[in-house]
Design a protein around this motif. Structure first.
Motif, PDB file in Angstrom:
ATOM      1  N   GLU A   1       0.833  -1.197   0.000  1.00  0.00           N
ATOM      2  CA  GLU A   1       0.000   0.000   0.000  1.00  0.00           C
ATOM      3  C   GLU A   1       0.870   1.250   0.000  1.00  0.00           C
ATOM      4  OE1 GLU A   1      -3.096   0.186   2.891  1.00  0.00           O
ATOM      5  OE2 GLU A   1      -4.307  -1.244   1.747  1.00  0.00           O
TER       6      GLU A   1
ATOM      7  N   ASP B   1       2.176   4.850   1.119  1.00  0.00           N
ATOM      8  CA  ASP B   1       2.325   5.516   2.401  1.00  0.00           C
ATOM      9  C   ASP B   1       1.621   6.878   2.348  1.00  0.00           C
ATOM     10  OD1 ASP B   1       3.688   7.336   4.436  1.00  0.00           O
ATOM     11  OD2 ASP B   1       4.580   5.405   4.946  1.00  0.00           O
TER      12      ASP B   1
ATOM     13  N   ASN C   1       2.223   9.523   3.897  1.00  0.00           N
ATOM     14  CA  ASN C   1       3.177  10.631   3.855  1.00  0.00           C
ATOM     15  C   ASN C   1       3.648  10.915   2.438  1.00  0.00           C
ATOM     16  OD1 ASN C   1       3.293  11.251   6.686  1.00  0.00           O
ATOM     17  ND2 ASN C   1       4.395   9.326   6.968  1.00  0.00           N
ATOM     18  N   GLU C   2       3.661   9.886   1.615  1.00  0.00           N
ATOM     19  CA  GLU C   2       4.015  10.072   0.208  1.00  0.00           C
ATOM     20  C   GLU C   2       2.926  10.852  -0.519  1.00  0.00           C
ATOM     21  OE1 GLU C   2       4.698   7.280  -3.762  1.00  0.00           O
ATOM     22  OE2 GLU C   2       5.011   6.408  -1.762  1.00  0.00           O
TER      23      GLU C   2
ATOM     24  N   LEU D   1      -4.619   2.827  -0.732  1.00  0.00           N
ATOM     25  CA  LEU D   1      -4.472   2.982   0.713  1.00  0.00           C
ATOM     26  C   LEU D   1      -5.813   2.635   1.333  1.00  0.00           C
ATOM     27  CD1 LEU D   1      -2.816   3.964   3.199  1.00  0.00           C
ATOM     28  CD2 LEU D   1      -3.720   6.261   2.749  1.00  0.00           C
TER      29      LEU D   1
ATOM     30  N   THR E   1      -8.012   9.398   7.646  1.00  0.00           N
ATOM     31  CA  THR E   1      -7.133   9.599   6.488  1.00  0.00           C
ATOM     32  C   THR E   1      -7.384  10.954   5.822  1.00  0.00           C
ATOM     33  OG1 THR E   1      -7.108   7.211   6.093  1.00  0.00           O
ATOM     34  CG2 THR E   1      -6.374   8.611   4.296  1.00  0.00           C
TER      35      THR E   1
END
Length: 257
Positions: free
Chosen positions: A94, A96, A98-99, A162, A169
């Motif tokens: 999956e 990230d 933060n990406e 994700l 989220t």
């Protein structure tokens, strides 16, 4: 071509269930064209291809192909009339969060989308329009469900995914500048054409029967609708996957690119 081993067949049987797909981090692609497309894309690792005797496979697949009996294929296949070929693939990791925070473009988020055909079409369309990711909110059908994979027509793995609690989220992405648009056909919604999207835009599509969850209806989030032709009020709503497709098309020249 060697025959499929008992262990390989046991794995195939297990992968029909979500808990084993998650445990093994494997999923099944069924159908000649879908298998070929996944191989051509090269975005997921194809481990083993199972074929009926007499079915030809490409040189690229021959090294990882095994023969499966017709009665076994009928048992493990998800379709009533299997085409005689399926593949076991590794799940890609999956993306990230933060990406995603540092990217620009469009993200599609599903709020409890339950129909596999809808989810597969949403994934395929999001990939077509170059969406940065798909967020599969809690309650959404497993993106590696056999019917979802089949509905992507070989596009599985072509867009980062994700999964998790959608509200958490969304808040985290909003804190890094992402704008959230909620697809909603209500009177309070504004026409998508009137929206000036940000360079970081998330489209949320709700459950087929219940729409967007109440906990996502934050006052700071804009509810948007896809306008119908004048006088066309006999149709209650659009199909969820169709709505996402139109929304992505409508934003494609303003955000995606």
């Amino acid at each position: 071509m060697r025959k499929a081993s008992n262990n390989e067949i046991k794995l195939l049987r297990k992968l029909a269930r979500k808990k084993y797909r998650e445990k093994e981090q494997r999923f099944v692609v069924e159908g000649e064209r879908a298998v070929e497309q996944v191989v051509e894309n090269g975005l997921v690792e194809v481990e083993t291809v199972f074929v009926l005797s007499g079915i030809a496979v490409s040189n690229q697949l021959s090294a990882i192909s095994v023969e499966i009996e017709e009665d076994v294929l009928a048992e493990v296949a998800d379709t009533e009339n299997p085409q005689g070929i399926l593949a076991v693939c590794k799940m890609p990791g999956e993306v990230d969060i933060n990406e995603l925070k540092n990217q620009e473009g469009v993200i599609v988020a599903t709020d409890a989308i339950q129909d596999p055909g809808n989810m597969g079409t949403i994934l395929r369309t999001a990939a077509w329009f170059g969406a940065k990711a798909l967020i599969a909110g809690k309650g959404s059908v497993d993106v590696y469900h056999p019917k979802v994979v089949r509905s992507t027509a070989g596009a599985t793995g072509s867009i980062p995914v994700l999964s998790g609690e959608l509200e958490t989220t969304l808040k985290e992405l909003e804190s890094s500048g992402w704008q959230v648009l909620l697809l909603d056909g209500g009177k309070e919604s504004i026409n998508l054409r009137s929206v000036q999207p940000a360079r970081k835009t998330i489209i949320v599509v709700g459950n087929e029967g219940n729409g967007i969850s109440k906990n996502l209806l934050d006052s700071a989030r804009q509810k948007v609708r896809i306008g119908s032709a004048p006088g066309q009020d006999k149709v209650e709503s659009l199909n969820a996957a169709i709505a996402v497709s139109i929304a992505l098309w409508g934003l494609s020249d303003r955000v995606i690119g």
